[in-house]
Design a protein around this motif. Structure first.
Motif, short mmCIF file in Angstrom:
data_model
loop_
_atom_site.label_atom_id
_atom_site.label_comp_id
_atom_site.label_asym_id
_atom_site.label_seq_id
_atom_site.Cartn_x
_atom_site.Cartn_y
_atom_site.Cartn_z
N VAL A 1 0.79 -1.18 0.01
CA VAL A 1 0.00 -0.05 0.15
C VAL A 1 0.81 1.32 -0.22
CG1 VAL A 1 -1.66 1.45 1.25
CG2 VAL A 1 -2.10 -1.10 1.02
N GLY A 2 2.15 1.34 0.78
CA GLY A 2 2.84 2.34 0.93
C GLY A 2 3.44 2.59 -0.46
N GLY A 3 4.00 1.63 -1.27
CA GLY A 3 4.59 1.90 -2.51
C GLY A 3 3.45 2.23 -3.38
N GLY A 4 2.29 1.53 -3.39
CA GLY A 4 1.21 2.07 -4.41
C GLY A 4 0.89 3.63 -4.16
N PHE A 5 1.04 4.06 -2.83
CA PHE A 5 0.67 5.46 -2.62
C PHE A 5 1.86 6.54 -3.19
CE2 PHE A 5 -1.99 4.98 1.34
CZ PHE A 5 -3.21 5.01 0.55
N ILE A 6 3.28 5.81 -3.04
CA ILE A 6 4.30 6.73 -3.67
C ILE A 6 4.35 6.68 -5.07
CG2 ILE A 6 6.65 6.59 -3.81
CD1 ILE A 6 6.80 5.57 -0.90
N ILE A 7 3.96 5.53 -5.85
CA ILE A 7 3.99 5.47 -7.12
C ILE A 7 2.86 6.11 -7.75
CG2 ILE A 7 3.61 3.93 -9.04
CD1 ILE A 7 5.13 1.71 -7.70
N GLY A 8 1.52 6.22 -7.09
CA GLY A 8 0.47 6.95 -7.31
C GLY A 8 0.50 8.32 -7.38
N GLY A 9 1.37 8.83 -6.48
CA GLY A 9 1.73 10.16 -6.19
C GLY A 9 2.61 10.59 -7.18
N LEU A 10 3.66 9.83 -7.68
CA LEU A 10 4.52 10.24 -8.65
C LEU A 10 4.01 10.07 -10.22
CD1 LEU A 10 7.72 9.03 -7.05
CD2 LEU A 10 6.97 11.30 -7.16
N LEU A 11 3.11 9.32 -10.53
CA LEU A 11 2.79 8.93 -11.81
C LEU A 11 2.52 9.85 -12.46
CD1 LEU A 11 2.81 5.91 -13.24
CD2 LEU A 11 0.39 5.78 -12.74
N PRO A 12 1.58 10.99 -11.92
CA PRO A 12 0.80 12.19 -12.88
C PRO A 12 2.21 12.91 -13.43
CG PRO A 12 -0.31 12.03 -10.84
CD PRO A 12 0.79 10.96 -10.82
N PHE A 13 3.28 12.88 -12.49
CA PHE A 13 4.51 13.65 -12.85
C PHE A 13 5.35 13.11 -13.95
CE2 PHE A 13 3.72 15.27 -8.58
CZ PHE A 13 3.42 16.67 -8.87
N LEU A 14 5.54 11.68 -13.94
CA LEU A 14 6.12 11.02 -14.80
C LEU A 14 5.44 10.79 -16.17
CD1 LEU A 14 7.19 7.85 -12.79
CD2 LEU A 14 8.65 9.92 -13.20
N LEU A 15 4.06 10.85 -16.00
CA LEU A 15 3.16 10.66 -17.29
C LEU A 15 3.03 12.02 -18.30
CD1 LEU A 15 0.73 7.81 -16.52
CD2 LEU A 15 3.03 7.79 -17.90
N GLN A 16 3.55 13.07 -17.74
CA GLN A 16 2.88 14.44 -18.08
C GLN A 16 3.95 14.57 -19.26
OE1 GLN A 16 3.98 17.52 -15.47
NE2 GLN A 16 1.61 17.81 -15.02
N PRO A 17 3.61 14.92 -20.43
CA PRO A 17 4.50 15.00 -21.78
C PRO A 17 5.26 16.39 -21.25
CG PRO A 17 2.30 15.96 -22.27
CD PRO A 17 2.16 15.25 -21.02
N PHE A 18 6.56 16.32 -22.09
CA PHE A 18 7.40 17.29 -21.80
C PHE A 18 7.20 18.64 -22.43
CE2 PHE A 18 10.26 13.53 -21.26
CZ PHE A 18 10.81 13.86 -19.99
N LYS A 19 6.92 19.68 -21.81
CA LYS A 19 6.55 20.90 -22.53
C LYS A 19 7.74 21.43 -23.23
CE LYS A 19 3.36 22.01 -18.95
NZ LYS A 19 2.83 23.15 -17.69
N ARG A 20 7.43 21.61 -24.72
CA ARG A 20 8.46 21.80 -25.49
C ARG A 20 7.98 23.77 -25.79
NH1 ARG A 20 8.69 17.14 -29.97
NH2 ARG A 20 9.49 15.52 -28.50
N LYS A 21 9.02 24.30 -25.95
CA LYS A 21 9.10 25.48 -26.57
C LYS A 21 8.26 25.54 -27.71
CE LYS A 21 12.59 27.62 -24.09
NZ LYS A 21 13.86 28.42 -24.10
N GLN A 22 7.15 26.50 -28.03
CA GLN A 22 6.59 26.42 -29.34
C GLN A 22 7.50 27.00 -30.28
OE1 GLN A 22 2.88 27.96 -28.93
NE2 GLN A 22 1.73 26.29 -27.89
#
Length: 96
Positions: free
Chosen positions: A57-78
């Motif tokens: 459960v602790g590992g799931g909380f940590i991964i679940g908290g970090l997952l949105p940051f890891l799955l965000q596409p890199f913001k490129r300069k337009q």
């Protein structure tokens, strides 16, 4: 209004986490037998069910908290389109 909704969301999340921690504590007290986790060819050491469940459960909380940051596409300069001297209109004066 938005502040109240954030407060309500934080309270609901805190109650859910407290419920799960309490459920894990009750479950681990009732099941003290040692088990080992087998995954493919890997086998863990023997731990009580509650301890193993707490780590999961602790590992799931940590991964679940970090997952949105890891799955965000890199913001490129337009990229701006290149401007040619013709676009400005200042280089050529057709009135003369």
């Amino acid at each position: 209004m938005l502040n109240m909704l954030q407060l309500l969301a934080n309270i609901i999340i805190s109650v859910l986490i407290a419920f799960w921690i309490g459920a894990i504590a009750i479950f681990s007290i009732q099941n003290i037998t040692a088990v080992s986790l087998n995954f493919l060819l890997w086998e863990s050491i023997k731990l009580p069910v509650g301890v193993l469940l707490s780590f999961c459960v602790g590992g799931g909380f940590i991964i679940g908290g970090l997952l949105p940051f890891l799955l965000q596409p890199f913001k490129r300069k337009q990229k701006r389109p290149l401007r040619s001297p013709m676009d400005d209109g200042g280089y050529f004066d057709f009135d003369n």
